[in-house]
Structures are given as C-alpha cells and as structure tokens.
Design a protein around this motif. Sequence first.
Motif, short mmCIF file in Angstrom:
data_model
loop_
_atom_site.label_atom_id
_atom_site.label_comp_id
_atom_site.label_asym_id
_atom_site.label_seq_id
_atom_site.Cartn_x
_atom_site.Cartn_y
_atom_site.Cartn_z
N THR A 99 -10.99 -26.78 -18.78
CA THR A 99 -11.15 -27.29 -17.43
C THR A 99 -10.27 -28.47 -17.30
OG1 THR A 99 -12.87 -28.78 -18.23
CG2 THR A 99 -13.52 -26.57 -17.57
N VAL A 101 -8.81 -31.80 -14.16
CA VAL A 101 -9.12 -32.37 -12.94
C VAL A 101 -9.22 -31.63 -11.73
CG1 VAL A 101 -8.18 -34.15 -11.28
CG2 VAL A 101 -7.90 -34.47 -13.54
N GLY A 102 -10.30 -31.77 -10.99
CA GLY A 102 -10.59 -30.77 -9.88
C GLY A 102 -11.92 -29.95 -10.18
N ILE A 128 -16.67 -33.23 -8.44
CA ILE A 128 -15.65 -32.77 -9.07
C ILE A 128 -15.09 -33.72 -10.10
CG2 ILE A 128 -14.99 -31.33 -7.01
CD1 ILE A 128 -12.62 -33.22 -6.46
N ASP A 130 -12.60 -36.27 -11.52
CA ASP A 130 -11.24 -36.98 -11.28
C ASP A 130 -10.58 -37.53 -12.50
OD1 ASP A 130 -12.99 -38.97 -11.64
OD2 ASP A 130 -12.39 -39.99 -9.82
N ASN A 132 -10.44 -35.88 -16.59
CA ASN A 132 -10.86 -34.73 -17.33
C ASN A 132 -10.01 -34.56 -18.69
OD1 ASN A 132 -12.27 -32.46 -18.50
ND2 ASN A 132 -12.04 -31.47 -16.62
N VAL A 142 -17.36 -35.82 -3.45
CA VAL A 142 -16.74 -35.41 -2.46
C VAL A 142 -17.51 -34.94 -1.14
CG1 VAL A 142 -14.68 -34.14 -1.44
CG2 VAL A 142 -14.48 -35.08 -4.00
N GLU A 144 -17.26 -33.07 2.47
CA GLU A 144 -16.42 -32.40 3.44
C GLU A 144 -17.31 -31.93 4.69
OE1 GLU A 144 -15.24 -28.79 0.93
OE2 GLU A 144 -14.19 -29.89 -0.37
N GLU A 153 -12.06 -32.28 3.22
CA GLU A 153 -12.58 -33.70 2.58
C GLU A 153 -12.76 -34.78 3.75
OE1 GLU A 153 -11.20 -36.90 -0.99
OE2 GLU A 153 -11.11 -34.68 -1.23
N ARG A 156 -14.79 -39.63 0.06
CA ARG A 156 -14.65 -39.45 -1.37
C ARG A 156 -15.04 -40.88 -2.08
NH1 ARG A 156 -10.79 -36.44 -5.70
NH2 ARG A 156 -10.81 -35.15 -3.81
N ASN A 158 -15.03 -42.21 -5.83
CA ASN A 158 -14.32 -42.00 -7.31
C ASN A 158 -15.20 -42.53 -8.31
OD1 ASN A 158 -13.65 -44.36 -7.79
ND2 ASN A 158 -11.43 -44.06 -7.12
N VAL A 168 -7.83 -39.95 -0.33
CA VAL A 168 -8.31 -39.92 -1.79
C VAL A 168 -8.14 -41.48 -2.08
CG1 VAL A 168 -7.86 -39.39 -4.14
CG2 VAL A 168 -7.92 -37.87 -2.29
#
Length: 244
Positions: A99, A101-102, A128, A130, A132, A142, A144, A153, A156, A158, A168
């Motif tokens: 896995t 980022v995202g 999600i 941000d 990883n 996030v 939406e 989006e 956000r 973070n 972002v």
Amino acid sequence: STAFDTTGDLDSLQLYYETDSGQATVGPYSSGGSTHLSFYTNAGGAAATEKVRITSGGELRVGGTEGGYKTNIIRESSATTSAETQLLLYAKHDGSGNTGVGFGGGIRFWGDRNGDNAEQNMGRIMCIADVNSGTNLSGAFVFETGTNGSPSESLRINSSGSMGLGVVPSAWPSNGDSRGFQVGTGACLFGRGSGDEDRGGIGVNYYNDGSGNKYIGNGNASRIYMNDGNIDFDYGATNSSGAD
C-alpha cells in the motif's frame, strides 16, 4: 417450526429455501401482527440477553433497543470523560502488493435525482494515507461533495492537523509547531500548534514548513503576523512555489 421449499407455517419462525431463485430466508411470521428478529448471547453462565434486533420496520439495532434510524449502534458504559470507537471500518489489503499514499476507505452517500429517481453520488467521507512507509501509516480525512453525480474533494484535514478548503494543504510542520487553514490555492490562516500561543496571522501565498517561510505557488506573497503583542506587515517579491 421450519419449512423447506414450501410455504412456511403461520405464526412461526421460518427457515425457507426457494430452489427456483436460490434464495434462503430466515425470519418470524405472524398472521395477526408485526414481528421482529432478535439475537441473544450470554456470558459466564448468566441469562442470555438481546444483542441485535431487526425490527418489523427494517431497523438494525445493535447493543440496545433505542431506534429511529435504519442502523443504530449503541454502546453503554460508565465512562464520563472518555470516548470509545463504536464502529470499525477496516481498509484491508489482500497482500498482492504494498500500500502507499492514498490508500484507505470511507463512506459514500447516494441519493435519488429529481424526476427519474436515478441514483447519483452525493458525496463521500474518506480516510486516506497521506504518509505510508514501513514504520508509519498516517491518515487524512477527506470530505468530498458531489457535482452531477461525481464526488470531488472539498475539504481535507491532514495527519498533522492542518486543513485545506478546496485544496490539499501545503507541508506545514508535521510536529504541530504551526498549523494552517488554507483556503483555495493562496490564502491561509495560521497559528502556533504548540508553545508561544500569542502568535498567529493571515497570509496569501504563504506557509511555513517548520524550517522557514515558503511560497505556496508562483507569484507574490504577503503576510500579517501578530506576535508578542506586535503586528507585522510583510511582503514577498515574486518567486516560485516552495521557495524560501
């Protein structure tokens, strides 16, 4: 009583399998009123108590009888100044790769459109990654909103606690030394996240990454900085994104 591939008995708990459609049914039936389906468990030899109920109106109630919504999850405790997770959403990977980022999961909202009642997306709330890496999985929230059925989006937050409205947020310090609320691609409201509580301000095309002041994008920059009882008006000549 039970019924298999036939019409079930009245006023009974029915276990029914329909061979024509491949449908299995479990449920109570009453010829004279409404029914609900309850699931009981017990612990340590004590009497069994109800843990889950499906009402005649289609509500799912977990942990109590309080209702009013299609899904009700009740947690009863003696806690007075603390909170506990009541619902777990697990974005589980199948192990076929790594896995990044995202990666994450969330909740989707649908609605029926005026006129033809066609289903369309109304929005999503996602969590999600941000950050990883092999030792650090950090998540951003996030939010939406949907436009003509397509979510995009709008807000956000973070993993460092900074926020972006329609954008972002830039790389404000991950240690929380400063926190920023960015509006669009330029303006921001910022303040100290730890220590020196008497410092903050507003800026355009400005952020601070913990090591110095930066340009969000290309162009001029300006800042009103309030610190230690002073008000500073700062201006930066045209420069490029990320420049000091």
